[in-house]
Design a protein around this motif. Sequence first.
Motif, mmCIF file in Angstrom:
data_model
loop_
_atom_site.group_PDB
_atom_site.id
_atom_site.type_symbol
_atom_site.label_atom_id
_atom_site.label_comp_id
_atom_site.label_asym_id
_atom_site.label_seq_id
_atom_site.Cartn_x
_atom_site.Cartn_y
_atom_site.Cartn_z
ATOM 1 N N LEU A 112 0.833 -1.202 0.000
ATOM 2 C CA LEU A 112 0.000 0.000 0.000
ATOM 3 C C LEU A 112 0.867 1.252 0.000
ATOM 4 O O LEU A 112 0.658 2.164 -0.808
ATOM 5 N N ASN A 113 1.843 1.284 0.893
ATOM 6 C CA ASN A 113 2.705 2.462 0.991
ATOM 7 C C ASN A 113 3.433 2.735 -0.320
ATOM 8 O O ASN A 113 3.616 3.894 -0.715
ATOM 9 N N ALA A 114 3.859 1.680 -0.996
ATOM 10 C CA ALA A 114 4.560 1.851 -2.270
ATOM 11 C C ALA A 114 3.609 2.335 -3.365
ATOM 12 O O ALA A 114 3.961 3.188 -4.174
ATOM 13 N N LEU A 115 2.395 1.808 -3.382
ATOM 14 C CA LEU A 115 1.451 2.115 -4.459
ATOM 15 C C LEU A 115 0.841 3.512 -4.341
ATOM 16 O O LEU A 115 0.396 4.074 -5.346
ATOM 17 N N VAL A 116 0.809 4.071 -3.130
ATOM 18 C CA VAL A 116 0.220 5.406 -2.954
ATOM 19 C C VAL A 116 1.289 6.481 -2.735
ATOM 20 O O VAL A 116 0.956 7.638 -2.489
ATOM 21 N N SER A 117 2.552 6.110 -2.841
ATOM 22 C CA SER A 117 3.633 7.075 -2.602
ATOM 23 C C SER A 117 3.603 8.202 -3.628
ATOM 24 O O SER A 117 3.044 8.056 -4.727
ATOM 25 N N GLY A 118 4.232 9.314 -3.272
ATOM 26 C CA GLY A 118 4.303 10.435 -4.203
ATOM 27 C C GLY A 118 4.999 10.064 -5.495
ATOM 28 O O GLY A 118 4.611 10.512 -6.577
ATOM 29 N N ALA A 119 6.046 9.231 -5.394
ATOM 30 C CA ALA A 119 6.775 8.816 -6.593
ATOM 31 C C ALA A 119 5.891 8.003 -7.527
ATOM 32 O O ALA A 119 5.937 8.166 -8.752
ATOM 33 N N THR A 120 5.055 7.122 -6.951
ATOM 34 C CA THR A 120 4.157 6.322 -7.788
ATOM 35 C C THR A 120 3.067 7.193 -8.404
ATOM 36 O O THR A 120 2.727 7.031 -9.582
ATOM 37 N N CYS A 121 2.532 8.125 -7.628
ATOM 38 C CA CYS A 121 1.527 9.044 -8.178
ATOM 39 C C CYS A 121 2.111 9.841 -9.342
ATOM 40 O O CYS A 121 1.446 10.051 -10.365
ATOM 41 N N ALA A 122 3.361 10.286 -9.185
ATOM 42 C CA ALA A 122 4.013 11.036 -10.267
ATOM 43 C C ALA A 122 4.226 10.147 -11.487
ATOM 44 O O ALA A 122 4.070 10.596 -12.634
ATOM 45 N N ARG A 123 4.561 8.901 -11.253
ATOM 46 C CA ARG A 123 4.751 7.943 -12.361
ATOM 47 C C ARG A 123 3.453 7.752 -13.134
ATOM 48 O O ARG A 123 3.440 7.753 -14.369
ATOM 49 N N VAL A 124 2.360 7.591 -12.414
ATOM 50 C CA VAL A 124 1.053 7.450 -13.074
ATOM 51 C C VAL A 124 0.702 8.734 -13.816
ATOM 52 O O VAL A 124 0.197 8.694 -14.945
ATOM 53 N N ALA A 125 0.968 9.877 -13.177
ATOM 54 C CA ALA A 125 0.672 11.170 -13.803
ATOM 55 C C ALA A 125 1.379 11.301 -15.151
ATOM 56 O O ALA A 125 0.784 11.746 -16.141
ATOM 57 N N ARG A 126 2.642 10.926 -15.197
ATOM 58 C CA ARG A 126 3.385 11.009 -16.460
ATOM 59 C C ARG A 126 2.814 10.042 -17.495
ATOM 60 O O ARG A 126 2.741 10.354 -18.688
ATOM 61 N N SER A 127 2.416 8.854 -17.043
ATOM 62 C CA SER A 127 1.936 7.838 -17.981
ATOM 63 C C SER A 127 0.646 8.249 -18.682
ATOM 64 O O SER A 127 0.357 7.774 -19.781
ATOM 65 N N ILE A 128 -0.134 9.139 -18.055
ATOM 66 C CA ILE A 128 -1.395 9.565 -18.667
ATOM 67 C C ILE A 128 -1.299 10.945 -19.312
ATOM 68 O O ILE A 128 -2.299 11.480 -19.796
ATOM 69 N N GLY A 129 -0.100 11.530 -19.311
ATOM 70 C CA GLY A 129 0.078 12.827 -19.954
ATOM 71 C C GLY A 129 -0.370 14.014 -19.137
ATOM 72 O O GLY A 129 -0.634 15.095 -19.684
ATOM 73 N N LEU A 130 -0.432 13.868 -17.824
ATOM 74 C CA LEU A 130 -0.889 14.946 -16.953
ATOM 75 C C LEU A 130 -0.040 16.218 -17.013
ATOM 76 O O LEU A 130 -0.589 17.330 -16.963
ATOM 77 N N PRO A 131 1.306 16.126 -17.118
ATOM 78 C CA PRO A 131 2.113 17.355 -17.053
ATOM 79 C C PRO A 131 1.668 18.449 -18.013
ATOM 80 O O PRO A 131 1.750 19.639 -17.676
ATOM 81 N N ASP A 132 1.191 18.086 -19.198
ATOM 82 C CA ASP A 132 0.812 19.090 -20.199
ATOM 83 C C ASP A 132 -0.416 19.903 -19.807
ATOM 84 O O ASP A 132 -0.704 20.933 -20.432
ATOM 85 N N HIS A 133 -1.140 19.473 -18.773
ATOM 86 C CA HIS A 133 -2.416 20.113 -18.447
ATOM 87 C C HIS A 133 -2.392 20.850 -17.104
ATOM 88 O O HIS A 133 -3.424 21.373 -16.671
ATOM 89 N N ASP A 158 7.864 19.075 -14.286
ATOM 90 C CA ASP A 158 8.479 17.750 -14.190
ATOM 91 C C ASP A 158 8.842 17.385 -12.758
ATOM 92 O O ASP A 158 9.580 16.437 -12.511
ATOM 93 N N SER A 159 8.309 18.144 -11.790
ATOM 94 C CA SER A 159 8.580 17.869 -10.379
ATOM 95 C C SER A 159 7.727 16.695 -9.884
ATOM 96 O O SER A 159 6.510 16.708 -10.018
ATOM 97 N N ASP A 160 8.372 15.687 -9.300
ATOM 98 C CA ASP A 160 7.622 14.572 -8.731
ATOM 99 C C ASP A 160 6.643 15.041 -7.669
ATOM 100 O O ASP A 160 5.520 14.521 -7.560
ATOM 101 N N ASN A 161 7.071 16.008 -6.859
ATOM 102 C CA ASN A 161 6.199 16.504 -5.794
ATOM 103 C C ASN A 161 4.912 17.081 -6.366
ATOM 104 O O ASN A 161 3.800 16.771 -5.902
ATOM 105 N N ILE A 162 5.043 17.932 -7.376
ATOM 106 C CA ILE A 162 3.874 18.582 -7.955
ATOM 107 C C ILE A 162 3.010 17.593 -8.723
ATOM 108 O O ILE A 162 1.784 17.567 -8.584
ATOM 109 N N LEU A 163 3.635 16.745 -9.528
ATOM 110 C CA LEU A 163 2.865 15.762 -10.291
ATOM 111 C C LEU A 163 2.100 14.822 -9.361
ATOM 112 O O LEU A 163 0.934 14.503 -9.604
ATOM 113 N N GLY A 164 2.751 14.379 -8.287
ATOM 114 C CA GLY A 164 2.061 13.510 -7.337
ATOM 115 C C GLY A 164 0.900 14.200 -6.666
ATOM 116 O O GLY A 164 -0.185 13.619 -6.507
#
Length: 223
Positions: A74-95, A109-115
């Motif tokens: 659970l901790n790994a799947l909800v971490s900020g780094a994982t949230c940022a990884r998902v964000a990049r995979s769906i193209g979130l940074p552009d929006h 491209d900040s992990d903190n902000i993307l997460g």
Amino acid sequence: MSGISQDTRDWLAQLGVIPQDDRLWLAALTHGSYEADRNYERLEFLGDRVLGLSIAEWLYAENNAPEGKLSQRLNALVSGATCARVARSIGLPDHIRLGKQAREDGARDSDNILGDVMEALLGAHFLDHGFEPTRDLVRRLWADVFAGDLGERKHPKSALQEWAAGNRRKPPEYELVARDGPDHAARFTVRVSVLNVGSAEATASNKQEAEKLAAEAFMEQFG
């Protein structure tokens, strides 16, 4: 606050999301540098809890592991780094709506902000559509990372702690040796040391991730 752009609306539609209350989604995609009074921070707080419950329910349904193993995943799947990884995979940074200085400083491209924005979007979806549709969205967006081995291995800091104890060494000590960049795109450098063995350093967008990477580097060198 202006309306959702057609480009962002089309992107959300590709994710299977049809906004009902545009204000929620605009806030979720807005950084404080763009608009101080209405940004993603409150929605991030809510989305973090929605994500945690969604993943916890999923793990419970799909896995017969004991509580400790479930918590580790659970901790790994909800971490900020994982949230940022998902964000990049769906193209979130552009929006993400960012102020000029934040854009120039690389906030997109900040992990903190993307997460944080990823969690805010889940908060907006929860308020707009309820828990069950949001849980289903989490399962779609997290499908790849959930299917992998994320969180299956022991956390590097725990592994290092056990290694030190098993080798009759003093516990590892972590030291923040540098913090660079603006608040929204900060970089943290951490050194981990074990007395009479050695030390290793690592840099990341948050202190916790830097400590984890430093522990990994230490184990690769001395473990």
